[in-house]
Design a protein around this motif. Structure first.
Motif, PDB file in Angstrom:
ATOM      1  N   LYS A   7     -39.751  19.651 -14.363  1.00 44.58           N
ATOM      2  CA  LYS A   7     -39.670  21.542 -15.065  1.00 44.58           C
ATOM      3  C   LYS A   7     -39.063  22.414 -14.479  1.00 44.58           C
ATOM      4  O   LYS A   7     -38.328  23.147 -14.550  1.00 44.58           O
ATOM      5  N   HIS A   8     -38.749  22.597 -13.137  1.00 48.13           N
ATOM      6  CA  HIS A   8     -38.693  23.034 -12.172  1.00 48.13           C
ATOM      7  C   HIS A   8     -38.834  24.449 -12.198  1.00 48.13           C
ATOM      8  O   HIS A   8     -38.229  24.905 -11.891  1.00 48.13           O
ATOM      9  N   ASP A   9     -40.512  24.501 -12.731  1.00 50.08           N
ATOM     10  CA  ASP A   9     -41.098  25.908 -12.735  1.00 50.08           C
ATOM     11  C   ASP A   9     -42.308  26.169 -12.009  1.00 50.08           C
ATOM     12  O   ASP A   9     -41.456  27.606 -10.693  1.00 50.08           O
ATOM     13  N   LYS A  10     -42.939  25.529 -11.492  1.00 51.40           N
ATOM     14  CA  LYS A  10     -43.684  26.042 -10.571  1.00 51.40           C
ATOM     15  C   LYS A  10     -43.070  24.847  -8.875  1.00 51.40           C
ATOM     16  O   LYS A  10     -43.805  24.619  -8.102  1.00 51.40           O
ATOM     17  N   CYS A  11     -42.251  23.680  -8.956  1.00 52.06           N
ATOM     18  CA  CYS A  11     -41.828  23.134  -8.160  1.00 52.06           C
ATOM     19  C   CYS A  11     -41.709  23.811  -6.585  1.00 52.06           C
ATOM     20  O   CYS A  11     -41.104  24.717  -6.597  1.00 52.06           O
ATOM     21  N   LEU A  65     -46.152   8.198 -12.176  1.00 52.90           N
ATOM     22  CA  LEU A  65     -46.443   8.351 -10.643  1.00 52.90           C
ATOM     23  C   LEU A  65     -46.218   9.367  -9.958  1.00 52.90           C
ATOM     24  O   LEU A  65     -46.642  10.594  -9.054  1.00 52.90           O
ATOM     25  N   CYS A  66     -44.757   9.678 -10.220  1.00 51.61           N
ATOM     26  CA  CYS A  66     -44.506  11.131  -9.969  1.00 51.61           C
ATOM     27  C   CYS A  66     -44.912  12.828 -10.354  1.00 51.61           C
ATOM     28  O   CYS A  66     -45.324  13.091 -10.117  1.00 51.61           O
ATOM     29  N   SER A  67     -45.472  12.353 -11.438  1.00 50.30           N
ATOM     30  CA  SER A  67     -45.778  13.382 -12.386  1.00 50.30           C
ATOM     31  C   SER A  67     -47.615  13.266 -12.227  1.00 50.30           C
ATOM     32  O   SER A  67     -47.634  14.653 -11.955  1.00 50.30           O
ATOM     33  N   ASP A  68     -48.305  12.639 -11.666  1.00 50.23           N
ATOM     34  CA  ASP A  68     -49.335  12.049 -11.380  1.00 50.23           C
ATOM     35  C   ASP A  68     -49.932  12.788 -10.202  1.00 50.23           C
ATOM     36  O   ASP A  68     -50.789  13.191  -9.233  1.00 50.23           O
ATOM     37  N   GLU A  69     -48.515  12.491  -8.985  1.00 45.14           N
ATOM     38  CA  GLU A  69     -48.826  12.770  -7.615  1.00 45.14           C
ATOM     39  C   GLU A  69     -48.036  14.201  -7.176  1.00 45.14           C
ATOM     40  O   GLU A  69     -47.996  15.133  -6.471  1.00 45.14           O
ATOM     41  N   CYS A  70     -47.597  15.180  -8.286  1.00 45.37           N
ATOM     42  CA  CYS A  70     -46.699  16.256  -7.874  1.00 45.37           C
ATOM     43  C   CYS A  70     -48.291  17.425  -7.396  1.00 45.37           C
ATOM     44  O   CYS A  70     -48.379  17.485  -8.561  1.00 45.37           O
TER      45      CYS A  70
END
Lengths: 385, 301, 86
Positions: free
Chosen positions: C30-34, C69-74
């Protein structure tokens, strides 16, 4: 230079002259004198090689795979149980098309345990994709090593080779051997030039797996390379003859075959005994001859058919037994002569070091004349159950 | 320092989604760098990365057999030495190839002192052939050859202590790691490949398919193993433990209850004895390696 | 293409196997809170999470298997898994 040498030491000297860069071997009787001699050369800087003292024959040949794939000329030697332990690795080497040369000091397989000679060990690896050359004497045993490296490393071939010679009968026997100089060998055997290698500057993956879409074609390519090897062995053998006077261009070699009615077929040191027996039988008016198979893999079927075309009967002397069937060489000679009308009789002889004398050869000729064959010869009837 | 931004393990490999060993492969190559020759044993990683001609390896790579990777690497190393070449040799084998069938070759190669790094990706069973037990399978895990059943509570034996065995061979550097701690793992790989002699790293690599959890949880599963004390992360230099990851330990139940391979410990009836035995293994590890962070007690009022 | 000698291959070939077709859920960056920490790229078993010129991360959907995994670890919880429409 003519030298009176033990067979193992003559072979070790030939191996030294082939300039192997990595040697990996595990001690086993009757191969030990070869690898001890090579270790001594490395220890005294007369041979510039890495010598890996592995913990098993399985690792010996496995280490050869790594060293060969990394771009080195490699060498190993073994026999019997050691070769059996390498079974899986042998097939792998051929499939990966690595030009490894290995001396097989032929010895029987357990059980019962036996350290003495027959050819069951290397014959049992006949399907593995290795070339197999059998030496009649120590001169031939040394010469075949130069030839084996030359053919194995040919980029049209790229297959491993076993140079087989009989344990104790040859390996531990002193014979006169004409040794070559380094310059002579260098002129015959070019420096190792790997076809492909493990290299960070040009990465390649070795030993991938093949799906059913590819596997058969890869196996076919190995078989085709073995077929091509026939011509390359003949060419390398002829070239050897030109340079050193001993011609190995024939994959099979006839002795007194021209007018022979009964022809023996044999491999290895047994050929010497058979030749002597033939001389005696000829003196008594018997028309006998010998076809020696020097190259067993690739199997020179057409050469055998041609060489034996004029004989009435063939007696194959097999120092092995495909248990539950017949001698391995006999079966293939029958295949080579199929449809010719020539009778082929197979005799299982000399297993586990059982001696075969000239009188035995004459007795086998008599059996063949009577049409009796496909049997063990020389069994001690009194101990059979 | 090696450039850890390099991707040397390519896309398109056939590992399951969320594969722990695939993460291990990437991190190993990031830690070792491009001047590395990899020797692989037969196993999951070898198969998912090398169907002809689709190799995922961007470094030179060789696979020969299941049990001979350490011997093949011995030959590679000897050849490089003879040629005066400087590439690093890294062996990658699964726990079956390492703990069981390859033990002979590994012991011989470590004893001879070749200059290589052996990395075992430990997913605690023979996953490639369908989740059979190995010498690395933990106590009470249900596998297809140690199934839980009416008269079985799964694997009967605890995990073999492979790092200690190789330390006893005189390995100059031995470490345990987990894919769930990527920076730590890459650093250990880099250290190992730059240490002369035979080094060993055992990296815990959770297998979603074999252990029975969803692939998005691979990293969490690895962390739980460390946080419960069932997987201890440490380094040994010349046989002495020099660094240990300390944790505030969680009860082993938190790790066990999330995996299908331990489900029989909770359903249909809770098996307190087995859970207690596994907790005892974690307690033993904690004591042996001193992993517990002691929280300060609230001062008495 | 003719077979190699001894079943060898050079790098790059695995990319012809587009594992993106396996995907059931798609990670949406989403590049929102990244915070551009890069953990998503580090933990991806495919190595298919790439940094673009603006330093944000994106999954290469040609290869992303959708494991999540990326989603879970973000750490910023800025990657959402959405059902693929087929």
């Amino acid at each position: 230079m003519m030298q009176f040498m033990e067979g193992s030491l003559a072979v070790a000297d030939a191996v030294r002259l082939c300039r192997p860069q990595v040697i990996s071997a595990y001690p086993i009787t009757p191969q030990t004198h070869i690898v001890e001699a090579l270790a001594d050369m490395v220890a005294n800087c007369t041979l510039d090689a890495e010598y890996i003292t592995v913990e098993s024959e399985f690792s010996a040949l496995s280490a050869c795979i790594g060293a060969s794939a990394a771009g080195s000329r490699v060498y190993s030697a073994t026999t019997s149980q050691g070769l059996a332990l390498m079974f899986e690795v042998c097939f792998n080497v051929a499939g990966m098309r690595l030009p490894i040369v290995m001396t097989i000091v032929n010895r029987a397989l357990s059980a019962p345990l036996s350290i003495w000679n027959d050819q069951q060990d290397s014959i049992s690896l006949r399907d593995s994709g290795w070339m197999q050359l059998y030496a009649e004497d120590n001169q031939e045993a040394t010469d075949l090593h130069y030839l084996a490296y030359r053919v194995a490393e040919d980029h049209e071939i790229l297959l491993p080779a076993m140079v087989c010679f009989d344990g104790f009968i040859l390996s531990h026997t002193y014979e006169p051997v004409e040794t070559l100089s380094q310059d002579q060998v260098d002129a015959y055997l070019p420096a190792f030039r790997p076809y492909q290698r493990l290299d960070a500057a040009d990465p390649i993956s070795f030993g991938m797996f093949a799906s059913p879409d590819y596997y058969m074609e890869f196996r076919y390519e190995i078989d085709r390379a073995l077929e091509r090897a026939k011509e390359r062995i003949a060419r390398a053998g002829k070239e050897f003859g030109k340079q050193f006077g001993r011609d190995y261009s024939a994959l099979v070699e006839g002795y007194q075959l021209e007018d022979a009615e009964t022809a023996f077929v044999a491999m290895g040191s047994l050929c010497g005994t058979v030749k002597d027996a033939i001389d005696e039988m000829r003196a008594q008016g018997k028309k006998v001859g010998l076809l020696k198979i020097r190259c067993y893999r690739p199997f020179p079927g057409p050469d055998i058919a041609k060489a034996l075309a004029g004989v009435k009967r063939v007696a194959v002397l097999d120092k092995n037994i495909s248990l539950g069937s017949k001698g391995a060489v006999g079966l293939e000679v029958k295949d080579a002569l199929y449809g010719s009308g020539i009778a082929v009789y197979d005799y299982i002889v000399g297993l586990g070091g059982r001696d075969l004398k000239k009188s035995d050869i004459a007795a086998i000729a008599a059996l063949a004349e009577k049409g009796q064959g496909d049997q063990f010869y020389g069994l001690r009837q009194e101990v059979l159950r | 320092m090696v450039d850890k931004s390099l991707e040397l393990f390519d896309c398109g490999h056939r590992a399951c989604g969320g594969c722990g060993p695939a993460i291990a492969a990437r991190l190993i190559l990031k830690g070792a760098g491009k001047d590395t020759i990899v020797v692989s044993s037969t196993g999951c990683m070898e198969v998912f990365s090398s169907p002809y001609p689709e190799t995922a390896w961007k470094v030179p790579w060789i696979h020969s057999l299941f049990e001979n990777a350490a011997a093949v690497a011995s030959g590679v190393e000897a050849s490089l030495k003879k040629q005066g070449r400087s590439e690093k040799v890294v062996i990658i084998g699964g726990d079956g190839a390492t703990f069981d069938i390859g033990m002979l070759c590994i012991s011989g190669a470590f004893e001879r002192g070749h200059d290589f790094t052996y990395i075992c990706y430990d997913n605690e069973a023979y996953m490639n052939t369908g989740i059979q037990r190995s010498g690395a399978t933990p106590y009470a895990a249900s596998t297809t050859t140690s199934p839980a059943g009416r008269c079985s509570t799964g694997n009967k034996r605890p995990k073999k202590d492979m790092p200690q065995i190789l330390a006893a061979h005189g390995a100059p550097y031995v470490a345990t790691a987990s894919v769930s701690y990527p920076a730590d793992f890459m650093q250990k790989v880099e250290k190992a490949v730059n240490t002369k002699g035979p080094c060993y790293i055992q990296v815990h690599a959770p297998c979603a398919t074999g252990w029975g959890f969803e692939g998005n949880l691979t990293m969490k599963m690895g962390k739980l193993a460390v946080e419960t004390g069932l997987c201890v992360l440490y380094e040994m230099v010349d046989g002495k433990v020099t660094r240990v990851k300390k944790v505030v330990r969680k009860p082993v139940e938190e790790y066990l209850s999330t995996q299908k391979r331990f489900r029989h410990l909770f359903k249909p009836a809770r098996k307190d004895a087995e859970i207690a035995q596994i907790q005892a293994i974690a307690d033993f590890n904690a004591e042996k390696y001193g992993i517990d962070i002691k929280l300060k007690k609230e001062p008495a009022k | 293409m003719a077979l190699s000698v001894g079943c060898t291959a050079r790098p790059g070939k695995s990319r012809s196997n587009r594992t993106g077709s396996w995907r059931v859920f798609r990670p949406v960056f989403k590049h929102d809170k990244c915070t551009k920490c890069g953990i998503c790229a580090l933990v991806c078993p495919e190595g298919c999470v790439e940094q673009s010129e603006d330093e944000f991360y994106e999954a290469n959907y040609e290869f992303c298997k959708g494991c999540g995994l990326c989603s879970d670890e973000c750490p910023a919880e800025d990657i959402e898994m959405e059902q693929e429409e087929k």
